[in-house]
Design an enzyme around this catalytic site. Structure first.
Site, short mmCIF file in Angstrom:
data_model
loop_
_atom_site.label_atom_id
_atom_site.label_comp_id
_atom_site.label_asym_id
_atom_site.label_seq_id
_atom_site.Cartn_x
_atom_site.Cartn_y
_atom_site.Cartn_z
N GLU A 14 -6.10 -8.10 0.86
CA GLU A 14 -6.57 -7.77 2.21
C GLU A 14 -8.02 -7.36 2.06
OE1 GLU A 14 -4.53 -4.84 4.60
OE2 GLU A 14 -2.57 -5.63 4.02
N GLU A 38 0.79 -1.23 0.00
CA GLU A 38 0.00 0.00 0.00
C GLU A 38 0.83 1.29 0.00
OE1 GLU A 38 -2.98 -0.13 3.03
OE2 GLU A 38 -3.82 -2.01 2.31
C1 BGC Z 1 -3.13 -2.30 6.03
C2 BGC Z 1 -3.11 -3.03 7.35
C3 BGC Z 1 -4.17 -2.43 8.26
C4 BGC Z 1 -5.52 -2.61 7.60
C5 BGC Z 1 -6.71 -2.12 8.41
C6 BGC Z 1 -4.51 -2.08 5.49
O1 BGC Z 1 -4.56 -0.91 4.79
O2 BGC Z 1 -2.32 -2.96 5.10
O3 BGC Z 1 -1.84 -2.94 7.89
O4 BGC Z 1 -4.16 -2.99 9.52
O5 BGC Z 1 -5.52 -1.90 6.40
O6 BGC Z 1 -6.62 -0.75 8.60
#
Ligand code: BGC
Length: 578
Positions: A481, A270
């Site tokens: 994610e 990111e």
């Molecule tokens: C990040 C994580 C973070 C998650 C929730 C993502 O953008 O890669 O590190 O914990 O979002 O905020």
């Protein structure tokens, strides 16, 4: 004690040099015989050990009682029984929740990978153990007042550094097949470059081998925001092109060591977010004269060149590897059908996904609206650089949690572009979670600590089509994610109520159904990773916001599956093509 006093003290005494040390470079060495016009021209060179770095910039850290690698404790079979809504228990009779009907036309293709993700600083703990050097996050959590709303640190986190075997065993017990984790750069290279810490390599050897032993596919991210402090303090980290060779050297170490065991690699996580950390809080790190609003884009430029360099290096070591970066964002929905909102949507794509995806998937260069802005201060990519950057993501690895409605700023796009003090400048688009009728939000809200996050799974099929049509990733799209912060979960004190997480359970089910719809319509989605393996340090929200599909008791470090873990895993039981 303030850092300036510490520095004054440091310069007054001879530095103690121990085994691992580095010299802080300087362009000018101060001399009493020289005159100078300003304090900023006085610099010095000083030798610091890793221990000195910790003492000067971070201070004491906490440790946990389990501080050697532990074998997994057996997972109680009772904890592997899915919650009642997912099946009919044999006793007691009479449960009214019907079995979920299966849609026979949906399937995840064979080879689809599914699992969970975590990141080093958020889960490992053991921050000073076995030679790890500090990262900027150790300073942000320990020293910068109010940077973390709860004053939490990653010192212990989930103690994953010592409990990883249990963590991997638990992923396998759920039936998940993939574990995505990040390496701590400053464990492997305590100063970010130079001396290699062999203990860190041995540690990650075993994390990877344990995955393989349990039949779990390891996926490795090189950089998930925990920049070695020394690189920030010597040359401003990602704001300097010096990072390109340091990142490449780091990548060489890890690709050489694990290319035969790890197939899926992500260079950085990111960049839109971590480049947005710049400017870092004043007075804790090396100063820079780069104007604040330009800093994220200078960072992004060096990220693209670092990523491209690491990509080609990986391929030269093992051409079969899958190498990409993970980017992030959501579908950008025009709030109204006005021309101004349509333009705002295009600006939003250009300043977000397009920033990193256009150079790597389309033409080696920035999208139009972004280029209009950055060409004022960034050097244009040369043809050679464009060729080097283009094509350097094997898959579109997207962290896609939510979506937003996009609209033109109240003042209008042109007025915003002409006014560098407009808070929306330089993007000059606005976002909202609320439909144009001003009444409904896009979907259920997450925790108040994550105001950027509402469930928006209805928009996922359109988003996936857009990604495929726009960037045409040759290896498909992976949602690397996704997840939601269960509202107010941190206020629940009783274990049974923590473990039922209906908003998150529904989110995963709806999201995966949306992916199944898109796959049925011809979008090539190749894998998903739930965020997160378990509750962890949610950066500036500390431990107050929960994203885990497992609960972690931070006092005992015991782990428990939440209902969402079963909901997530069950979707693959039902829909994975056998
Ligand atoms: C990040 C994580 C973070 C998650 C929730 C993502 O953008 O890669 O590190 O914990 O979002 O905020």
């Amino acid at each position: 004690m303030s850092l300036s006093i510490l520095f004054a003290l440091l310069f007054a005494v001879s530095p103690v040099v121990v085994s691992q040390h580095a010299s802080v470079p300087s362009s000018t060495v101060a001399s009493t015989s020289q005159t100078s016009s300003g304090a900023s021209s006085f610099t010095t060179s000083v030798e610091l050990s890793v221990e000195d770095l910790w003492d000067l910039y971070v201070g004491p850290v906490s440790t946990f009682s389990i501080n050697t690698t532990v074998e997994p404790t057996p997972i109680p079979s009772s904890s592997l029984v899915p919650p009642p809504a997912l099946y009919y228990p044999p006793f007691p009779k009479g449960q009214q929740v019907p079995l979920q009907p299966k849609n026979e036309s949906w399937k995840f293709p064979k080879g689809f990978w599914y699992g969970v993700a975590g990141a080093a600083y958020q889960i490992e703990g053991a921050v000073k153990a076995e030679g790890r050097g500090p990262s900027i996050w150790d300073v942000l959590t320990h020293r910068v007042v109010n940077y973390v709303s709860t004053n939490d640190t990653g010192d212990i986190a989930d103690n994953n550094y010592y409990q990883y075997k249990e963590d991997i065993a638990r992923i396998a017990a759920l039936g998940l097949k993939t574990y995505s984790f990040s390496l701590s750069w400053s464990r492997i290279l305590p100063f970010g470059s130079g001396s290699i810490n062999e203990q860190a390599l041995l540690h990650y050897d075993d994390v990877i081998d344990t995955c393989l032993q349990y039949g779990i596919i390891p996926q490795v991210t090189l950089f998930h925001w925990d920049l070695p402090l020394f690189l920030q303090n010597t040359y401003n980290g990602w704001l300097s092109d010096k990072i390109i060779s340091d990142f490449t050297d780091y990548a060489r170490i890890v690709f050489n060591r694990w290319h035969s065991k790890v197939h899926y690699w992500f260079t950085v996580n990111e960049p839109i977010v971590f480049c947005g950390f710049y400017p870092l809080p004043a007075n804790y790190f090396k100063n820079t004269t780069i104007p604040p609003k330009q800093q994220p884009y200078v960072c992004g430029h060096n990220v693209l060149l670092s990523h491209a360099s690491a990509y080609h290096l990986a391929k030269s070591i093992n051409s079969s590897l899958s190498v990409s970066f993970k980017t992030n964002g959501g579908f950008k929905i025009p709030r109204t059908d006005s021309q101004a909102d349509a333009e705002a949507v295009q600006r939003a794509w250009d300043f977000n996904e397009g920033w990193f995806a256009n150079p790597t998937f389309i033409n080696g260069d920035y999208p139009t609206h972004l280029k209009d802005y950055v060409s004022g201060f960034l050097p244009a990519f040369t043809d050679k650089q464009k060729a080097q950057i283009n094509g350097t993501c094997d898959i579109f690895a997207h962290d896609a949690y939510t979506s937003d409605f996009i609209m033109a700023p109240d003042a209008g796009i042109d007025a915003c572009i002409a006014n560098t003090t407009n808070p929306l400048y330089p993007g000059c688009y606005n976002t909202t979670k609320v439909y144009a009728n001003g009444y409904w939000t896009i979907g259920a809200a997450g925790d108040p600590g994550t105001p950027w996050l509402n469930q928006a799974t209805d928009w996922v099929p359109s988003f996936l089509h857009y990604m495929q049509d726009t960037w045409k990733p040759r290896g498909g799209i992976a949602i690397t994610e996704f997840g939601i912060s269960e509202p107010y979960e941190e206020l629940r004190t009783n274990l049974a109520s923590i473990l039922i997480d209906p908003i998150r359970s529904n989110y995963y089910k709806s999201y995966l159904e949306a992916i199944l719809i898109a796959i049925g319509e011809g979008v090539n989605v190749v894998g998903t990773l739930a965020w997160s393996i378990y509750d962890n340090l949610e950066w500036s929200q500390g431990y107050s916001v929960k994203f885990g599909i497992q609960y972690v008791n931070l006092t005992t470090q015991e782990r428990y599956f939440k209902a969402s873990a079963f909901e997530y895993a069950n979707m693959f039981n039902v829909y994975l093509e056998k």
